[in-house]
Write a protein that holds these residues in place. Structure first.
Motif, PDB file in Angstrom:
ATOM      1  N   ASN A  19      -5.068   2.607   9.237  1.00  0.00           N
ATOM      2  CA  ASN A  19      -3.996   1.692   9.618  1.00  0.00           C
ATOM      3  C   ASN A  19      -4.522   0.278   9.409  1.00  0.00           C
ATOM      4  O   ASN A  19      -5.412  -0.184  10.130  1.00  0.00           O
ATOM      5  CB  ASN A  19      -3.604   1.922  11.082  1.00  0.00           C
ATOM      6  CG  ASN A  19      -2.437   1.063  11.520  1.00  0.00           C
ATOM      7  OD1 ASN A  19      -2.340  -0.115  11.167  1.00  0.00           O
ATOM      8  ND2 ASN A  19      -1.554   1.628  12.326  1.00  0.00           N
ATOM      9  N   GLN A  20      -4.001  -0.399   8.419  1.00  0.00           N
ATOM     10  CA  GLN A  20      -4.556  -1.690   8.039  1.00  0.00           C
ATOM     11  C   GLN A  20      -4.211  -2.796   9.027  1.00  0.00           C
ATOM     12  O   GLN A  20      -4.874  -3.833   9.047  1.00  0.00           O
ATOM     13  CB  GLN A  20      -4.083  -2.052   6.630  1.00  0.00           C
ATOM     14  CG  GLN A  20      -4.625  -1.099   5.573  1.00  0.00           C
ATOM     15  CD  GLN A  20      -4.148  -1.425   4.169  1.00  0.00           C
ATOM     16  OE1 GLN A  20      -3.017  -1.863   3.968  1.00  0.00           O
ATOM     17  NE2 GLN A  20      -5.006  -1.214   3.188  1.00  0.00           N
ATOM     18  N   GLU A  21      -3.190  -2.600   9.842  1.00  0.00           N
ATOM     19  CA  GLU A  21      -2.840  -3.605  10.858  1.00  0.00           C
ATOM     20  C   GLU A  21      -3.786  -3.531  12.047  1.00  0.00           C
ATOM     21  O   GLU A  21      -4.251  -4.557  12.550  1.00  0.00           O
ATOM     22  CB  GLU A  21      -1.391  -3.400  11.319  1.00  0.00           C
ATOM     23  CG  GLU A  21      -0.368  -3.309  10.208  1.00  0.00           C
ATOM     24  CD  GLU A  21      -0.314  -4.552   9.343  1.00  0.00           C
ATOM     25  OE1 GLU A  21      -0.510  -5.654   9.867  1.00  0.00           O
ATOM     26  OE2 GLU A  21      -0.076  -4.406   8.127  1.00  0.00           O
ATOM     27  N   HIS A  27       3.841   3.245   4.569  1.00  0.00           N
ATOM     28  CA  HIS A  27       4.183   2.446   5.738  1.00  0.00           C
ATOM     29  C   HIS A  27       4.646   3.324   6.889  1.00  0.00           C
ATOM     30  O   HIS A  27       5.320   4.340   6.670  1.00  0.00           O
ATOM     31  CB  HIS A  27       5.292   1.438   5.405  1.00  0.00           C
ATOM     32  CG  HIS A  27       4.840   0.317   4.530  1.00  0.00           C
ATOM     33  ND1 HIS A  27       4.757   0.437   3.153  1.00  0.00           N
ATOM     34  CD2 HIS A  27       4.425  -0.950   4.827  1.00  0.00           C
ATOM     35  CE1 HIS A  27       4.322  -0.715   2.644  1.00  0.00           C
ATOM     36  NE2 HIS A  27       4.112  -1.570   3.639  1.00  0.00           N
ATOM     37  N   SER A  28       4.272   2.933   8.090  1.00  0.00           N
ATOM     38  CA  SER A  28       4.882   3.474   9.297  1.00  0.00           C
ATOM     39  C   SER A  28       5.923   2.460   9.747  1.00  0.00           C
ATOM     40  O   SER A  28       6.350   1.601   8.973  1.00  0.00           O
ATOM     41  CB  SER A  28       3.819   3.727  10.369  1.00  0.00           C
ATOM     42  OG  SER A  28       3.124   2.517  10.677  1.00  0.00           O
ATOM     43  N   SER A  53       3.479  -0.848  10.390  1.00  0.00           N
ATOM     44  CA  SER A  53       2.162  -1.048   9.787  1.00  0.00           C
ATOM     45  C   SER A  53       2.093  -0.518   8.366  1.00  0.00           C
ATOM     46  O   SER A  53       2.830   0.393   7.985  1.00  0.00           O
ATOM     47  CB  SER A  53       1.085  -0.337  10.628  1.00  0.00           C
ATOM     48  OG  SER A  53       1.037  -0.840  11.942  1.00  0.00           O
ATOM     49  N   LYS A  54       1.171  -1.091   7.612  1.00  0.00           N
ATOM     50  CA  LYS A  54       0.831  -0.589   6.288  1.00  0.00           C
ATOM     51  C   LYS A  54      -0.435   0.254   6.403  1.00  0.00           C
ATOM     52  O   LYS A  54      -1.384  -0.120   7.115  1.00  0.00           O
ATOM     53  CB  LYS A  54       0.592  -1.756   5.315  1.00  0.00           C
ATOM     54  CG  LYS A  54       0.278  -1.319   3.887  1.00  0.00           C
ATOM     55  CD  LYS A  54       0.098  -2.535   2.987  1.00  0.00           C
ATOM     56  CE  LYS A  54      -0.229  -2.110   1.548  1.00  0.00           C
ATOM     57  NZ  LYS A  54      -0.438  -3.296   0.675  1.00  0.00           N
ATOM     58  N   TRP A  55      -0.444   1.381   5.709  1.00  0.00           N
ATOM     59  CA  TRP A  55      -1.555   2.321   5.779  1.00  0.00           C
ATOM     60  C   TRP A  55      -2.150   2.546   4.392  1.00  0.00           C
ATOM     61  O   TRP A  55      -1.483   2.379   3.378  1.00  0.00           O
ATOM     62  CB  TRP A  55      -1.070   3.672   6.303  1.00  0.00           C
ATOM     63  CG  TRP A  55      -0.617   3.679   7.733  1.00  0.00           C
ATOM     64  CD1 TRP A  55       0.466   3.040   8.265  1.00  0.00           C
ATOM     65  CD2 TRP A  55      -1.212   4.405   8.806  1.00  0.00           C
ATOM     66  NE1 TRP A  55       0.583   3.312   9.594  1.00  0.00           N
ATOM     67  CE2 TRP A  55      -0.435   4.151   9.956  1.00  0.00           C
ATOM     68  CE3 TRP A  55      -2.321   5.253   8.898  1.00  0.00           C
ATOM     69  CZ2 TRP A  55      -0.726   4.719  11.195  1.00  0.00           C
ATOM     70  CZ3 TRP A  55      -2.616   5.815  10.125  1.00  0.00           C
ATOM     71  CH2 TRP A  55      -1.839   5.548  11.265  1.00  0.00           C
ATOM     72  N   GLN A  56      -3.419   2.968   4.397  1.00  0.00           N
ATOM     73  CA  GLN A  56      -4.060   3.400   3.169  1.00  0.00           C
ATOM     74  C   GLN A  56      -4.590   4.815   3.370  1.00  0.00           C
ATOM     75  O   GLN A  56      -5.267   5.113   4.362  1.00  0.00           O
ATOM     76  CB  GLN A  56      -5.204   2.477   2.776  1.00  0.00           C
ATOM     77  CG  GLN A  56      -5.840   2.867   1.447  1.00  0.00           C
ATOM     78  CD  GLN A  56      -6.595   1.727   0.811  1.00  0.00           C
ATOM     79  OE1 GLN A  56      -6.660   0.627   1.341  1.00  0.00           O
ATOM     80  NE2 GLN A  56      -7.182   1.981  -0.340  1.00  0.00           N
ATOM     81  N   THR A  74      -0.883   4.414  -0.611  1.00  0.00           N
ATOM     82  CA  THR A  74      -0.475   3.420   0.391  1.00  0.00           C
ATOM     83  C   THR A  74       0.918   3.800   0.864  1.00  0.00           C
ATOM     84  O   THR A  74       1.753   4.246   0.079  1.00  0.00           O
ATOM     85  CB  THR A  74      -0.460   1.991  -0.178  1.00  0.00           C
ATOM     86  OG1 THR A  74       0.426   1.921  -1.297  1.00  0.00           O
ATOM     87  CG2 THR A  74      -1.859   1.566  -0.604  1.00  0.00           C
TER      88      THR A  74
END
Length: 264
Positions: A145-147, A122-123, A126-129, A120
C-alpha cells in the motif's frame, strides 16, 4: 478464528492442527480489499465474516490452498472480483490437487474463477503495487500500500530463519525476491502466517542475511566433499514434525539440494 483491528487493518487469524503440527493462517481486510481467503477447513468459521465484511475486491497472494480456500464461497455468495497472478488462473479453475496431509490441514480447495491482477491497482483511497516474489511459489505476490507504506507479505517472511521448505522451492529465487522487496519503502508487514510485525523490514533483512549465510555454509561443506545428507545433519540436525507428516514434501534437505543445484 480470532479477529484483530490495527491501524485500519482487520486481521483474521485461523488456527488448525493435525498430528502434532499446529499452524496459523491470516487474511486481511483494509480499505475495501480482502487479502487472501484462508483455508477451506476453517470455512464455517469464516462465513459470518465473509458475509458481513466490507470489501469490494479480493486479491490473492498465491494459489496455495491455505490462501484460496474461501475463494469459491466468496465467488458464489458475494458479487466481488477475485484477482491473482496471471500464471495461477488456469490452476484455480480446477479443484486443488495436493497431498492428503495438506487436505487434513487446509481442507479441499474448490475451483474458482480469478482475474489477472495488474501490478498496480487501487483500493478505495490508496494506490497499491503488486510485487512478484517467486521462491516459495512461482505465482507468489506481495502487496504494498503506497499510501500507508504497509506490506502484505504473503509467505515471503513466515519466520526470520529458513529451516524447512517445500520440494519445489528455489533458494536463489527466495534471495532475489527478498532483495527486491527490501528496495521498497515500508516498515511494518502483515504476514500470512506470523500476523502483524511492526519491524517487518528489519526482520525481512534478517531473514535474507540468514539465507545467504546458510547458502555459503552449504557450498563450503559441499566443496569439502560432504554429501547432501552429511550437510543436512550438520546444519539442520533437528527433525521437524512437518517433514515427517508431509512424507518429505517439506524438508531441510530441499534447501541443500536447491543451493547446490543453483550454484552448479
Amino acid at each position: 478464528m480470532e479477529r484483530f483491528d490495527n491501524n485500519g487493518v482487520t486481521s483474521i487469524k485461523g488456527s488448525v492442527g493435525v498430528h502434532g503440527v499446529n499452524m496459523n493462517v491470516y487474511m486481511y481486510l483494509t480499505d475495501g480489499v480482502l487479502i487472501d481467503t484462508g483455508s477451506e477447513s476453517l470455512l464455517s468459521e469464516y462465513i459470518p465474516f465473509f458475509q458481513a465484511g466490507d470489501y469490494d475486491q479480493v486479491i490473492l497472494t498465491h494459489s496455495h490452498e491455505d490462501h484460496t480456500g474461501g475463494a469459491r464461497w466468496i465467488q458464489e455468495n458475494r458479487q466481488v472480483p477475485l484477482y491473482i497472478h496471471p500464471m495461477a488462473i488456469d490452476e484455480c479453475r480446477a479443484d486443488g490437487v495436493y497431498p492428503d496431509y495438506r487436505k487434513e490441514l487446509w481442507g479441499e480447495r474448490k475451483a474458482f474463477k480469478a482475474e489477472p491482477l495488474p501490478m498496480t491497482f487501487h483500493s478505495r483511497t490508496s494506490k497499491w503495487q503488486a510485487i512478484h516474489t517467486p521462491g516459495h511459489a512461482e505465482d507468489h505476490l506481495v502487496f504494498l500500500n503506497q499510501e500507508s507504506g504497509t506490506l502484505f507479505s504473503g509467505d515471503l517472511f513466515v519466520a526470520p530463519k529458513l529451516r524447512i521448505v517445500m520440494e519445489q522451492e528455489s533458494i536463489a529465487k527466495h534471495i532475489d525476491s527478498l532483495k527486491k522487496v527490501l528496495t521498497y519503502d515500508f516498515e511494518e508487514i502483515y504476514c500470512s502466517h506470523a500476523g502483524y510485525i511492526p519491524n517487518g523490514k528489519q526482520l525481512l533483512k534478517k531473514k535474507l542475511d540468514q539465507i545467504v549465510s546458510t547458502q555459503e555454509e552449504i557450498m563450503e561443506l559441499h566443496s569439502q566433499g560432504l554429501s547432501s545428507e552429511e550437510i543436512n545433519q550438520q546444519l539442520f540436525p533437528r527433525e521437524y514434525p512437518l517433514a515427517v507428516i508431509s512424507g518429505g514434501e517439506w524438508d531441510s534437505r530441499h534447501i541443500i539440494r536447491s543451493v547446490i543445484a543453483d550454484n552448479e
